[in-house]
Design a protein around this motif. Sequence first.
Motif, PDB file in Angstrom:
ATOM      1  N   LYS A   9       0.842  -1.202   0.000  1.00 54.61           N
ATOM      2  CA  LYS A   9       0.000   0.000   0.000  1.00 54.61           C
ATOM      3  C   LYS A   9       0.878   1.254   0.000  1.00 54.61           C
ATOM      4  CE  LYS A   9      -4.144   1.782   2.257  1.00 54.61           C
ATOM      5  NZ  LYS A   9      -5.085   1.614   3.385  1.00 54.61           N
ATOM      6  N   ILE A  10       1.932   1.231   0.801  1.00 57.38           N
ATOM      7  CA  ILE A  10       2.831   2.378   0.886  1.00 57.38           C
ATOM      8  C   ILE A  10       3.559   2.581  -0.448  1.00 57.38           C
ATOM      9  CG2 ILE A  10       4.973   3.224   1.946  1.00 57.38           C
ATOM     10  CD1 ILE A  10       3.999   1.812   4.560  1.00 57.38           C
ATOM     11  N   ILE A  11       4.009   1.458  -1.052  1.00 54.77           N
ATOM     12  CA  ILE A  11       4.696   1.547  -2.345  1.00 54.77           C
ATOM     13  C   ILE A  11       3.763   2.134  -3.413  1.00 54.77           C
ATOM     14  CG2 ILE A  11       5.728   0.176  -4.218  1.00 54.77           C
ATOM     15  CD1 ILE A  11       6.767  -1.734  -1.995  1.00 54.77           C
ATOM     16  N   PHE A  12       2.506   1.721  -3.411  1.00 52.80           N
ATOM     17  CA  PHE A  12       1.523   2.196  -4.397  1.00 52.80           C
ATOM     18  C   PHE A  12       1.282   3.706  -4.245  1.00 52.80           C
ATOM     19  CE2 PHE A  12      -2.945   3.010  -5.544  1.00 52.80           C
ATOM     20  CZ  PHE A  12      -2.894   2.668  -6.895  1.00 52.80           C
ATOM     21  N   LEU A  13       1.122   4.139  -2.993  1.00 54.18           N
ATOM     22  CA  LEU A  13       0.908   5.573  -2.738  1.00 54.18           C
ATOM     23  C   LEU A  13       2.122   6.392  -3.144  1.00 54.18           C
ATOM     24  CD1 LEU A  13      -0.892   5.401   0.745  1.00 54.18           C
ATOM     25  CD2 LEU A  13      -1.904   6.095  -1.444  1.00 54.18           C
ATOM     26  N   PHE A  14       3.306   5.825  -2.857  1.00 55.27           N
ATOM     27  CA  PHE A  14       4.540   6.523  -3.236  1.00 55.27           C
ATOM     28  C   PHE A  14       4.647   6.673  -4.762  1.00 55.27           C
ATOM     29  CE2 PHE A  14       9.028   6.404  -4.433  1.00 55.27           C
ATOM     30  CZ  PHE A  14       9.505   7.513  -3.744  1.00 55.27           C
ATOM     31  N   ALA A  15       4.231   5.610  -5.484  1.00 50.64           N
ATOM     32  CA  ALA A  15       4.284   5.649  -6.959  1.00 50.64           C
ATOM     33  C   ALA A  15       3.356   6.732  -7.503  1.00 50.64           C
ATOM     34  CB  ALA A  15       3.917   4.278  -7.522  1.00 50.64           C
ATOM     35  N   ILE A  16       2.172   6.808  -6.900  1.00 46.57           N
ATOM     36  CA  ILE A  16       1.204   7.831  -7.347  1.00 46.57           C
ATOM     37  C   ILE A  16       1.769   9.230  -7.089  1.00 46.57           C
ATOM     38  CG2 ILE A  16      -1.062   8.850  -6.864  1.00 46.57           C
ATOM     39  CD1 ILE A  16      -2.095   5.995  -6.416  1.00 46.57           C
ATOM     40  N   LEU A  17       2.323   9.451  -5.889  1.00 43.64           N
ATOM     41  CA  LEU A  17       2.905  10.752  -5.556  1.00 43.64           C
ATOM     42  C   LEU A  17       4.069  11.093  -6.478  1.00 43.64           C
ATOM     43  CD1 LEU A  17       2.847  10.564  -1.648  1.00 43.64           C
ATOM     44  CD2 LEU A  17       1.457  12.052  -3.101  1.00 43.64           C
ATOM     45  N   LEU A  18       4.892  10.068  -6.797  1.00 43.97           N
ATOM     46  CA  LEU A  18       6.032  10.293  -7.673  1.00 43.97           C
ATOM     47  C   LEU A  18       5.566  10.689  -9.081  1.00 43.97           C
ATOM     48  CD1 LEU A  18       9.104  10.189  -8.076  1.00 43.97           C
ATOM     49  CD2 LEU A  18       8.859   7.753  -8.655  1.00 43.97           C
ATOM     50  N   LEU A  19       4.530   9.974  -9.553  1.00 43.54           N
ATOM     51  CA  LEU A  19       3.983  10.273 -10.886  1.00 43.54           C
ATOM     52  C   LEU A  19       3.413  11.694 -10.926  1.00 43.54           C
ATOM     53  CD1 LEU A  19       3.278   9.294 -13.740  1.00 43.54           C
ATOM     54  CD2 LEU A  19       1.129   8.379 -12.804  1.00 43.54           C
ATOM     55  N   ALA A  20       2.700  12.071  -9.869  1.00 43.07           N
ATOM     56  CA  ALA A  20       2.126  13.419  -9.803  1.00 43.07           C
ATOM     57  C   ALA A  20       3.227  14.469  -9.796  1.00 43.07           C
ATOM     58  CB  ALA A  20       1.252  13.540  -8.559  1.00 43.07           C
ATOM     59  N   ILE A  22       6.251  14.148 -11.064  1.00 45.56           N
ATOM     60  CA  ILE A  22       6.847  14.198 -12.405  1.00 45.56           C
ATOM     61  C   ILE A  22       5.978  15.021 -13.359  1.00 45.56           C
ATOM     62  CG2 ILE A  22       7.430  12.802 -14.438  1.00 45.56           C
ATOM     63  CD1 ILE A  22       8.260  10.566 -12.430  1.00 45.56           C
ATOM     64  N   LEU A  23       4.661  14.808 -13.279  1.00 44.89           N
ATOM     65  CA  LEU A  23       3.734  15.585 -14.118  1.00 44.89           C
ATOM     66  C   LEU A  23       3.827  17.076 -13.803  1.00 44.89           C
ATOM     67  CD1 LEU A  23       0.562  13.293 -14.111  1.00 44.89           C
ATOM     68  CD2 LEU A  23       2.032  13.838 -16.069  1.00 44.89           C
ATOM     69  N   PHE A  24       3.921  17.375 -12.509  1.00 43.11           N
ATOM     70  CA  PHE A  24       4.026  18.780 -12.093  1.00 43.11           C
ATOM     71  C   PHE A  24       5.301  19.417 -12.644  1.00 43.11           C
ATOM     72  CE2 PHE A  24       5.792  21.806  -8.972  1.00 43.11           C
ATOM     73  CZ  PHE A  24       4.812  22.796  -9.043  1.00 43.11           C
ATOM     74  N   LEU A  25       6.424  18.670 -12.515  1.00 42.99           N
ATOM     75  CA  LEU A  25       7.692  19.190 -13.043  1.00 42.99           C
ATOM     76  C   LEU A  25       7.633  19.389 -14.564  1.00 42.99           C
ATOM     77  CD1 LEU A  25      10.360  17.158 -11.001  1.00 42.99           C
ATOM     78  CD2 LEU A  25       9.794  19.590 -10.782  1.00 42.99           C
ATOM     79  N   SER A  26       6.957  18.448 -15.238  1.00 45.12           N
ATOM     80  CA  SER A  26       6.837  18.549 -16.705  1.00 45.12           C
ATOM     81  C   SER A  26       6.067  19.795 -17.110  1.00 45.12           C
ATOM     82  CB  SER A  26       6.139  17.302 -17.267  1.00 45.12           C
ATOM     83  OG  SER A  26       6.874  16.148 -16.956  1.00 45.12           O
ATOM     84  N   VAL A  27       4.955  20.055 -16.430  1.00 47.42           N
ATOM     85  CA  VAL A  27       4.138  21.238 -16.744  1.00 47.42           C
ATOM     86  C   VAL A  27       4.926  22.513 -16.496  1.00 47.42           C
ATOM     87  CG1 VAL A  27       2.103  22.567 -16.053  1.00 47.42           C
ATOM     88  CG2 VAL A  27       1.939  20.081 -16.383  1.00 47.42           C
ATOM     89  N   MET A  28       5.646  22.536 -15.366  1.00 48.03           N
ATOM     90  CA  MET A  28       6.451  23.706 -15.028  1.00 48.03           C
ATOM     91  C   MET A  28       7.554  23.933 -16.061  1.00 48.03           C
ATOM     92  SD  MET A  28       5.125  25.099 -12.394  1.00 48.03           S
ATOM     93  CE  MET A  28       6.416  26.208 -11.869  1.00 48.03           C
TER      94      MET A  28
END
Length: 596
Positions: A9-20, A22-28
């Motif tokens: 569960k922790i790994i899954f949440l971490f993956a989602i946060l990491l993906l978000a 990365i998306l934020f950095l890409s937009v910026m």
Amino acid sequence: MINRYRSKKIIFLFAILLLAFILFLSVMFIDAFKSRKSPSLYTSESTKAQRGSIISADGFHIASTQKLYKAMVNTKNIDPKKKELFIELFSIYSGMSQKNIRKKINSRRGTVVLSYQIGPKTAQYLKSLAFELLKFRVFIEYESRYGERILQGLSIIESGETREYPYGKLLTPLIGYPHKVEDNGYTRVYGVKGIEKAFDEELSAQKNGKQRAMRDVNNYMILNRKSFTQAPINGLDIKLNIPVTLQIKIEKIVDRYKKELQANEVFIVLMESKSGKIISLASSNRFYPKAIRKSDYSSLNTSAIEYSYEAGSVIKPITFSLLLDNKLINPYELVNGHNGRFKIQRKVITDEHKLDWMGAEDVIVYSSNIGMAQLAQKLSGAAFYDGFIKFGMTVKSGVDMPYERRGNMPSVRQLNHEIYKATAGYGYGIRVNLMQLVKAYNVFNNSGRILTPYIVEGFIDQFGRLIKTEHEPAKQVISPATAERMKKILIKTVNQGTGTKTRTEGLQIGGKTGTAHIAEKGRYVNKYNTSFLGFINDSENRYTLGITVVQPRTSHFASSTAVPVFKAIVDTLIDDGYLTPDSEKFPLPKYVKKFH
């Protein structure tokens, strides 16, 4: 098992946060490096050049161009609390009803066109209003779905041009009428008939103006030394030879006689004999150029050049002058009138008045078809044809107008036949227009020289300079001696022949009547056109005047229809100072034998 489940569960949440992240950095990153359009410190405007005006000889603008503007408002920018204030103020400045404005504003959210038909003065008032409405925050910003802050408010945009005719029907159909064409969203005007068509290229706008300058926060131009302005180059103005003051009076004359004679149309051409200037071209059938109805269609043509007809006896002087110039007749030789009835082969020729023997020139004075039919036989077919061409028959008069009808006449081969020669000699079988006849008759009043008639004096450029039009030099058609003899014969025709009602003491007047059957479906019917062609001279001025009356119903004699119109115009020329009678130089004969 529990710890393993928690780890997943922790790994899954971490993956989602990491993906978000990365998306934020890409937009910026994209936002930081993408190209941006910075607001320009400058703004520019284009000013449309206008079509030139048509101006009378005495300086009146007969046709001019007015710019049109459209008023647009973004309803999202109107403060709801001040909506009624906007409606009330726009109504006062524009002249539109509040009800109409309210209906348009409520029709949709966004940009709404309130009017397409705004004149230049009203547009200036509305531009001032737009500035004041911004100043007092009647318009407020709104945010678009992309997060942009938008403030448009009221916009007044040049949308086209319209042609104005302040004198209504005056000088139509000569002036012609315009046609509207869309040019990249801008309404332009082009000529269809008359002067508007003939000089469309010269009248058309030449080059648009440009203006570029720094702008303020409301996007208004700041005009200073750094600003750039290029003035528009409008179309050339056209100056006519025709004065409004004379034209109005002559149009009233033709209107009056159309009614009195119960005619289909009465039209005239008045020309300066020395120069070829047309100083009046008038028709009883006119129209409003901006409001043409179906019933006006028959009035759209300039009949003086577009109506071709058999003119009858006004052709006789042309035939007679060719005989004189070729030394084929003597004005005093005797001609047999055959008591009003004469037969050539199978054709019987008649005269309205029964005449016996007469002098050759009296064939013109008393308008004898029989006399002319016999005299015309002395011309060869080639001499007849070539002579009429030199006088301008069946060739365009050269007048500065479009769509002229040349008319027609028998061929050389046909004119070698005695019947064709006879009938053409007294005006049947030859179709002409009135302008051609005026040009031909002017030869008799201009020492035998033919001139090209012209309506336009010249063009006025943007600096107010008059550029005069160029014309062909005069050509000798008949000898000066022949022209002078014809002049005397036409004066005699007025003094004691068919034109006596035109006589005016103190003026030298000569002319000839013409009455001709109208042909329909190849047969002559009981309908007539009547004409009077002649000249009017005083000590200084010389004019040639032609009258045509189409299908008069009160009488089919030119002496009772076309002649009174001629006389009324002569009286007007005297009243307006174009002619000054001199009883000592041009007295009426003490005894005049009237022809009845």
